[in-house]
Enzyme design. Sequence first.
Site, PDB file in Angstrom:
ATOM      1  N   SER A  44      42.565  38.971  34.843  1.00 54.35           N
ATOM      2  CA  SER A  44      42.433  37.921  35.822  1.00 54.35           C
ATOM      3  C   SER A  44      42.444  36.464  35.020  1.00 54.35           C
ATOM      4  O   SER A  44      42.675  35.614  35.669  1.00 54.35           O
ATOM      5  CB  SER A  44      41.180  37.995  36.771  1.00 54.35           C
ATOM      6  OG  SER A  44      41.588  38.961  37.736  1.00 54.35           O
ATOM      7  N   LYS A  85      45.007  34.234  36.008  1.00 52.80           N
ATOM      8  CA  LYS A  85      45.003  33.191  37.173  1.00 52.80           C
ATOM      9  C   LYS A  85      44.692  31.724  36.736  1.00 52.80           C
ATOM     10  O   LYS A  85      45.112  30.893  37.552  1.00 52.80           O
ATOM     11  CB  LYS A  85      43.871  33.716  37.884  1.00 52.80           C
ATOM     12  CG  LYS A  85      43.977  34.823  38.726  1.00 52.80           C
ATOM     13  CD  LYS A  85      43.024  35.044  39.521  1.00 52.80           C
ATOM     14  CE  LYS A  85      43.032  36.637  40.522  1.00 52.80           C
ATOM     15  NZ  LYS A  85      42.784  37.636  39.605  1.00 52.80           N
ATOM     16  N   SER A 131      38.069  35.642  42.322  1.00 53.78           N
ATOM     17  CA  SER A 131      39.482  36.373  41.714  1.00 53.78           C
ATOM     18  C   SER A 131      40.321  37.090  42.617  1.00 53.78           C
ATOM     19  O   SER A 131      40.549  38.086  42.428  1.00 53.78           O
ATOM     20  CB  SER A 131      38.655  37.014  40.418  1.00 53.78           C
ATOM     21  OG  SER A 131      39.663  37.550  39.490  1.00 53.78           O
TER      22      SER A 131
END
Length: 539
Positions: free
Chosen positions: A93, A96, A341
């Site tokens: 993640s 991101k 997230s």
Amino acid sequence: MSRRDGKSSVRARKSVRARKWAWPLVLVVAAAGLSWGAPAGADSTPSGLPEAIDTILGDSRMEGGAASVVVADAKTGETLYQHNPTGRLMPASNTKLATSAAAMGVLGPDYRFGTDVLAGGRVRGGVLDGDLYLRGTGDPTTLAADYDKLAADVAAAGVQRVSGRLVADDTRFDDHRIGDTWGGDDESSYYAAQISALSVAPDTDYDTGTVIVEVKPGAEAGDRPAVSVTPKNHYVDIDLKASTVGAGGDDTVAVERRHGTNTITVSGTVPVGGDTTKEWVTVWEPTGYAAAVFRDALAAHGVKVGGSTKLGRATPEGAKRLATHDSMPLKDLLIPFMKLSNNMHAESLTKAMGYKTTGKPGSWGDGIDAVADYLKGAGVDATKLRQVDGSGLSRKDNFAARQLADLLLSVQDEPWYADWYKSLPVACDPDRFVGGTLRSRMCDTPAALNARGKTGSLTGASALSGYVKDADGRLLVYGVVQNNYLVDSVKPLEDAIVVTLAKSTSKEATAVVPKSTRAVPAAERDGGLECSWRKPAVC
């Protein structure tokens, strides 16, 4: 309808790595065999930071694994430490970070997703002579209550009956629902929901494309458990195979959607007096889900649709808008997106960027190209990384700590930086929408309420990148990506690096000993998932 999309802020800048070196560095070879280099001609002043981080990375939990780490001075851009800085690894993640920054640059902080209801014919005497269109643009935060408000507005516009069909227009995005190499075993897991320009989120965590299934034990052994679905809808079916057993019995309830269907099977046992099981489960074909919820809302407000529901057809030119709903602005949407997230937010924004930059139905390919263009303009070498989705759920994503650190340095120059920085999780802040995925980490350390960072977890991949102030008050940038380990978690190593930075000064640093894996609460262990991907979230 006008859109406050904001202007693209892909600006030409000098490469972050071309910034002037402002601090003296030294070459150190640590006992662990890792090295840290200084620019040629720099003066040398040992600080102990290289040795400290080398010691942490030499932990046995990373034996046979790979790590990429960069630490830099946030003000000067000076690299203070680097280990395998250009080694491309799965960032999970941490992807991101690139997606969210590009979204702010390409779409703008005031960008809003819109959902409209339009009449495909004239309204006379309470009858719409034609089809009713529900048109989405990819809003990942639309709730059942928002569809109810749209239905109420349709009724208030004088429509009591629709002679034609309800048409769900999801053509803002292409029809590719699942990202590249997403695991088939994740199909019903809420963090891997299908992506559509029309969908429904069941609560204000905004896990779009899912329903919440609750299973409560019966009053006596042998009773059928009570099952409820949020939001209430006729789109999913429950196949109840679970049973209630006596108090103290095993709780083995499992909730899973069958592949290619909207039948959700509830199996196993739940004991009398036991806890309610609560699971977030994806739907198959989210456009149909949104249309079903909206159709039910229309009926509740006295609007009868005579025809069937049609999916995936574009709204004709000249259709009259009857009702509209806008999402929160992107600068506010970043909070649930980054703190928790949220994968589906990342993917919706990626496809929205694809549409914004090409005018074609939003796709992953065009969206990722938009991210790469933003990174290039920000001085980040996008040719040194591979990104195939917005969230990092794909195991094809490859980033090095150098690119993550360069991005973290570069975004400080953006006019929207304060809102973006605010969206990063804060170490040890217990508020889910402040601390996010870091809310139980680095407590009782100098990093608590100090460090901000984006977490990342997949099986065998863990990452943490962000900002922390050292003991001198100097803001530092850090990027840490670790792959190919075999233990349950290497997050104690990430935390030890960040806490070491928080305790250090420009003159002195001492390694913090990482927690033992056994001392890490289960909620903080990788297990292949972000802690906020576990529902109900307990980390």
